[in-house]
Write an enzyme that holds these catalytic residues in place. Structure first.
Site, PDB file in Angstrom:
ATOM      1  N   CYS A 117     110.777  41.843   3.601  1.00 32.33           N
ATOM      2  CA  CYS A 117     110.412  42.907   2.663  1.00 32.33           C
ATOM      3  C   CYS A 117     111.233  44.150   2.990  1.00 32.33           C
ATOM      4  O   CYS A 117     111.878  44.217   4.025  1.00 32.33           O
ATOM      5  CB  CYS A 117     108.923  43.222   2.735  1.00 32.33           C
ATOM      6  SG  CYS A 117     108.357  44.197   1.311  1.00 32.33           S
ATOM      7  N   CYS A 119     109.888  47.520   2.538  1.00 28.55           N
ATOM      8  CA  CYS A 119     109.129  48.780   2.604  1.00 28.55           C
ATOM      9  C   CYS A 119     109.253  49.502   3.941  1.00 28.55           C
ATOM     10  O   CYS A 119     109.127  50.715   3.997  1.00 28.55           O
ATOM     11  CB  CYS A 119     107.670  48.570   2.223  1.00 28.55           C
ATOM     12  SG  CYS A 119     106.849  47.285   3.151  1.00 28.55           S
ATOM     13  N   CYS A 127     108.874  48.670  -1.833  1.00 29.32           N
ATOM     14  CA  CYS A 127     109.338  47.362  -1.382  1.00 29.32           C
ATOM     15  C   CYS A 127     110.677  46.941  -1.978  1.00 29.32           C
ATOM     16  O   CYS A 127     110.978  45.739  -2.041  1.00 29.32           O
ATOM     17  CB  CYS A 127     108.260  46.319  -1.648  1.00 29.32           C
ATOM     18  SG  CYS A 127     106.731  46.682  -0.769  1.00 29.32           S
ATOM     19  N   LYS A 207      99.311  38.448  -3.555  1.00 30.05           N
ATOM     20  CA  LYS A 207      99.127  39.616  -2.700  1.00 30.05           C
ATOM     21  C   LYS A 207      98.612  40.757  -3.561  1.00 30.05           C
ATOM     22  O   LYS A 207      99.255  41.151  -4.530  1.00 30.05           O
ATOM     23  CB  LYS A 207     100.450  40.002  -2.049  1.00 30.05           C
ATOM     24  CG  LYS A 207     100.360  41.270  -1.204  1.00 30.05           C
ATOM     25  CD  LYS A 207     101.658  41.533  -0.476  1.00 30.05           C
ATOM     26  CE  LYS A 207     101.583  42.819   0.333  1.00 30.05           C
ATOM     27  NZ  LYS A 207     102.843  43.085   1.042  1.00 30.05           N
ATOM     28  N   ARG A 217     100.158  50.298   7.417  1.00 36.51           N
ATOM     29  CA  ARG A 217     101.196  51.220   6.964  1.00 36.51           C
ATOM     30  C   ARG A 217     101.482  52.275   8.032  1.00 36.51           C
ATOM     31  O   ARG A 217     102.601  52.761   8.139  1.00 36.51           O
ATOM     32  CB  ARG A 217     100.816  51.806   5.609  1.00 36.51           C
ATOM     33  CG  ARG A 217     100.865  50.696   4.548  1.00 36.51           C
ATOM     34  CD  ARG A 217     100.476  51.142   3.164  1.00 36.51           C
ATOM     35  NE  ARG A 217     100.499  49.964   2.258  1.00 36.51           N
ATOM     36  CZ  ARG A 217     100.141  49.983   0.992  1.00 36.51           C
ATOM     37  NH1 ARG A 217      99.737  51.121   0.439  1.00 36.51           N
ATOM     38  NH2 ARG A 217     100.200  48.895   0.264  1.00 36.51           N
ATOM     39  N   ARG A 229     101.579  50.791  -4.988  1.00 39.47           N
ATOM     40  CA  ARG A 229     102.310  49.543  -5.233  1.00 39.47           C
ATOM     41  C   ARG A 229     101.712  48.747  -6.392  1.00 39.47           C
ATOM     42  O   ARG A 229     101.917  47.551  -6.498  1.00 39.47           O
ATOM     43  CB  ARG A 229     102.274  48.679  -3.969  1.00 39.47           C
ATOM     44  CG  ARG A 229     102.818  49.354  -2.726  1.00 39.47           C
ATOM     45  CD  ARG A 229     103.345  48.317  -1.759  1.00 39.47           C
ATOM     46  NE  ARG A 229     103.322  48.689  -0.370  1.00 39.47           N
ATOM     47  CZ  ARG A 229     104.180  49.504   0.221  1.00 39.47           C
ATOM     48  NH1 ARG A 229     105.119  50.102  -0.489  1.00 39.47           N
ATOM     49  NH2 ARG A 229     104.093  49.748   1.512  1.00 39.47           N
ATOM     50  N   GLU A 245     100.459  33.436 -10.653  1.00 41.52           N
ATOM     51  CA  GLU A 245     101.407  33.892  -9.635  1.00 41.52           C
ATOM     52  C   GLU A 245     101.733  32.757  -8.664  1.00 41.52           C
ATOM     53  O   GLU A 245     102.892  32.515  -8.337  1.00 41.52           O
ATOM     54  CB  GLU A 245     100.794  35.043  -8.833  1.00 41.52           C
ATOM     55  CG  GLU A 245     101.084  36.427  -9.367  1.00 41.52           C
ATOM     56  CD  GLU A 245     102.521  36.849  -9.084  1.00 41.52           C
ATOM     57  OE1 GLU A 245     103.268  36.077  -8.456  1.00 41.52           O
ATOM     58  OE2 GLU A 245     102.895  37.950  -9.508  1.00 41.52           O
ATOM     59  N   LYS A 260      96.409  37.245   0.209  1.00 42.98           N
ATOM     60  CA  LYS A 260      96.290  38.432   1.048  1.00 42.98           C
ATOM     61  C   LYS A 260      95.676  39.568   0.261  1.00 42.98           C
ATOM     62  O   LYS A 260      96.114  39.800  -0.873  1.00 42.98           O
ATOM     63  CB  LYS A 260      97.693  38.815   1.507  1.00 42.98           C
ATOM     64  CG  LYS A 260      97.751  40.076   2.323  1.00 42.98           C
ATOM     65  CD  LYS A 260      99.161  40.355   2.698  1.00 42.98           C
ATOM     66  CE  LYS A 260      99.212  41.704   3.383  1.00 42.98           C
ATOM     67  NZ  LYS A 260     100.539  42.130   3.655  1.00 42.98           N
ATOM     68  N   SER A 286      95.175  44.335   8.290  1.00 44.42           N
ATOM     69  CA  SER A 286      94.886  45.406   9.245  1.00 44.42           C
ATOM     70  C   SER A 286      93.535  46.074   9.002  1.00 44.42           C
ATOM     71  O   SER A 286      92.795  46.350   9.946  1.00 44.42           O
ATOM     72  CB  SER A 286      96.013  46.428   9.203  1.00 44.42           C
ATOM     73  OG  SER A 286      96.177  46.937   7.886  1.00 44.42           O
ATOM     74  N   TYR A 325      95.224  39.771  13.357  1.00 38.68           N
ATOM     75  CA  TYR A 325      95.377  40.596  14.558  1.00 38.68           C
ATOM     76  C   TYR A 325      94.375  40.190  15.627  1.00 38.68           C
ATOM     77  O   TYR A 325      94.444  40.659  16.748  1.00 38.68           O
ATOM     78  CB  TYR A 325      95.236  42.082  14.188  1.00 38.68           C
ATOM     79  CG  TYR A 325      96.235  42.452  13.115  1.00 38.68           C
ATOM     80  CD1 TYR A 325      97.574  42.682  13.450  1.00 38.68           C
ATOM     81  CD2 TYR A 325      95.884  42.493  11.764  1.00 38.68           C
ATOM     82  CE1 TYR A 325      98.508  42.955  12.473  1.00 38.68           C
ATOM     83  CE2 TYR A 325      96.805  42.766  10.777  1.00 38.68           C
ATOM     84  CZ  TYR A 325      98.127  42.996  11.140  1.00 38.68           C
ATOM     85  OH  TYR A 325      99.050  43.248  10.176  1.00 38.68           O
TER      86      TYR A 325
HETATM   87  C1  PBG Z   1     104.754  44.530   3.278  1.00 39.15           C
HETATM   88  C2  PBG Z   1     103.578  44.138   4.049  1.00 39.15           C
HETATM   89  C3  PBG Z   1     102.376  44.839   4.137  1.00 39.15           C
HETATM   90  C4  PBG Z   1     101.536  44.081   4.952  1.00 39.15           C
HETATM   91  C5  PBG Z   1     102.250  42.970   5.366  1.00 39.15           C
HETATM   92  N1  PBG Z   1     103.515  43.013   4.784  1.00 39.15           N
HETATM   93  C6  PBG Z   1     101.996  46.158   3.646  1.00 39.15           C
HETATM   94  C7  PBG Z   1     101.903  46.521   2.249  1.00 39.15           C
HETATM   95  O1  PBG Z   1     102.035  45.737   1.314  1.00 39.15           O
HETATM   96  O2  PBG Z   1     101.688  47.704   2.068  1.00 39.15           O
HETATM   97  C8  PBG Z   1     100.133  44.455   5.285  1.00 39.15           C
HETATM   98  C9  PBG Z   1      99.512  43.765   6.421  1.00 39.15           C
HETATM   99  C10 PBG Z   1      98.251  44.349   6.909  1.00 39.15           C
HETATM  100  O3  PBG Z   1      97.640  45.258   6.330  1.00 39.15           O
HETATM  101  O4  PBG Z   1      97.832  43.864   7.946  1.00 39.15           O
HETATM  102  N2  PBG Z   1     105.941  44.292   3.956  1.00 39.15           N
END
Ligand code: PBG
Length: 334
Positions: A117, A119, A127, A207, A217, A229, A245, A260, A286, A325
């Site tokens: 990605c 970002c 992204c 996603k 982030r 986004r 999708e 996700k 996260s 995590y």
């Molecule tokens: C984008 C990406 C994100 C996460 C994994 N890959 C962030 C986003 O879309 O803002 C989030 C993972 C998480 O929150 O643990 N490269």
């Protein structure tokens, strides 16, 4: 009392294991690892207790720590030493992920998956490159116009370069997370053209534009500088759209299908499991991690118990693999 059916018969201690439907194993888990080219010491991530950004020199040690717990697979995220509007450091041969992958695959047997990605590499935090070549610092630019968004087709070219550079460095699997239309086909074609036909693609297929990514982030330094986004990630209101999708990614050659976040979207995990026969991955993100830690810190939840129950539930819903995590903590206890 005539009770023919007594489900409690099978809940007695010695039989519970025999009738258990779901088993969580360390081999189901993938641990996210953050490698940071801007530091030469480990930096704790405040909103994700127990996690750190590690310098490139510590990448191998960090992955060895993961493997000691029984977890064999890692997902690498990179924080580059500099950013620009196009995110060019994302495909640099000496980029942070490329360098970390080379070292990790030289020194360990870990299965290395890379996040593909832009970002973390663009200065505006989106992204991909922005439409119309507008820059974040233009006065009249995107900061003022929240409808301006990422240029899909220009982003595909960058994603191809990133994926090929990761595979060339030795990545075992690539995981595009940008939700660009056509990203799986573009990456598959590029990988095959460059001789990486054995590298699978785990697509972040469904996603969602989720507020649960907040702590990540901070961790990866990838918050969008303006807007959000929602023009590329999915609307949390939509379930049928997730199937469309996912189907597109299947048609384009995705090997593993990811949903996700995980816990708020278990209905999607379950549906993808039933509708497709590919392996399904779920990303326990996260925010899902941070909220359990925060509640546990207040003494309101038992952290070990809720972590285990969360991952078991994600698996029960239909996930074969779980990015989390909690991977190391839970694997150690399995
Ligand atoms: C984008 C990406 C994100 C996460 C994994 N890959 C962030 C986003 O879309 O803002 C989030 C993972 C998480 O929150 O643990 N490269």
């Amino acid at each position: 009392m005539d009770l023919t059916h007594r489900p409690r018969r099978l809940r007695q201690d010695r039989v519970r294991g025999l009738v258990s439907e779901t088993r969580l194993e360390p081999s189901d888990l993938i641990a996210p690892v953050f490698v940071d080219a801007t530091t030469d010491e480990r930096r704790p991530i405040e909103s994700m207790p127990g996690h750190e950004r590690v310098p490139i020199d510590d990448a191998v040690a960090r992955v060895e720590e993961v493997r000691e717990t029984g977890v064999e697979a890692v997902m690498l995220f990179g924080i580059p030493e500099s950013k620009d509007p196009e995110g060019r450091r994302a495909w640099a041969e000496d980029g942070v992920v490329q360098e970390a992958v080379r070292r990790i695959t030289d020194a360990t047997d870990a299965y290395v998956i890379t996040d593909v990605c832009l970002c973390e590499y663009t200065d505006h935090g989106h992204c991909g490159p922005l439409e119309d070549g507008l820059r974040t610092d233009d006065d009249h630019g995107p900061a003022r116009d929240p409808t301006l968004t990422v240029d899909n087709d220009a982003t595909l070219e960058s994603l191809e370069r990133i994926a090929v550079s990761h595979a060339a460095a030795g990545a075992d699997m690539v995981a595009p997370s940008g939700m660009m239309d056509g990203m799986v086909a573009a990456i598959r074609t590029a990988l095959d053209r460059e001789g990486h036909e054995h590298v699978p693609i785990m697509s972040y297929a469904a996603k969602y534009e989720s507020a649960f990514y907040g702590p990540f982030r901070d961790a990866a330094d990838g918050a969008p500088a303006f807007g959000n986004r929602r023009h590329y990630q999915m609307d949390p209101a939509n379930a049928r759209e997730a199937l469309r999708e996912v189907r597109l990614d299947v048609e384009q050659g995705a090997d593993v299908l990811m949903v996700k976040p995980a816990l708020p979207y278990l209905d999607i995990v379950g549906t993808v499991r039933r509708e497709f026969d590919h392996p399904v991955a779920a990303y326990n993100v996260s925010g899902e991690y941070a909220m359990l830690h925060a509640a546990a810190e207040k003494g309101w939840l038992d952290l070990e118990a809720v972590a285990l129950e969360s991952l078991l539930s994600i698996k029960r819903a239909g996930a074969d693999l779980i990015l989390t995590y909690f991977a190391e903590d839970v694997a150690e206890r399995l």
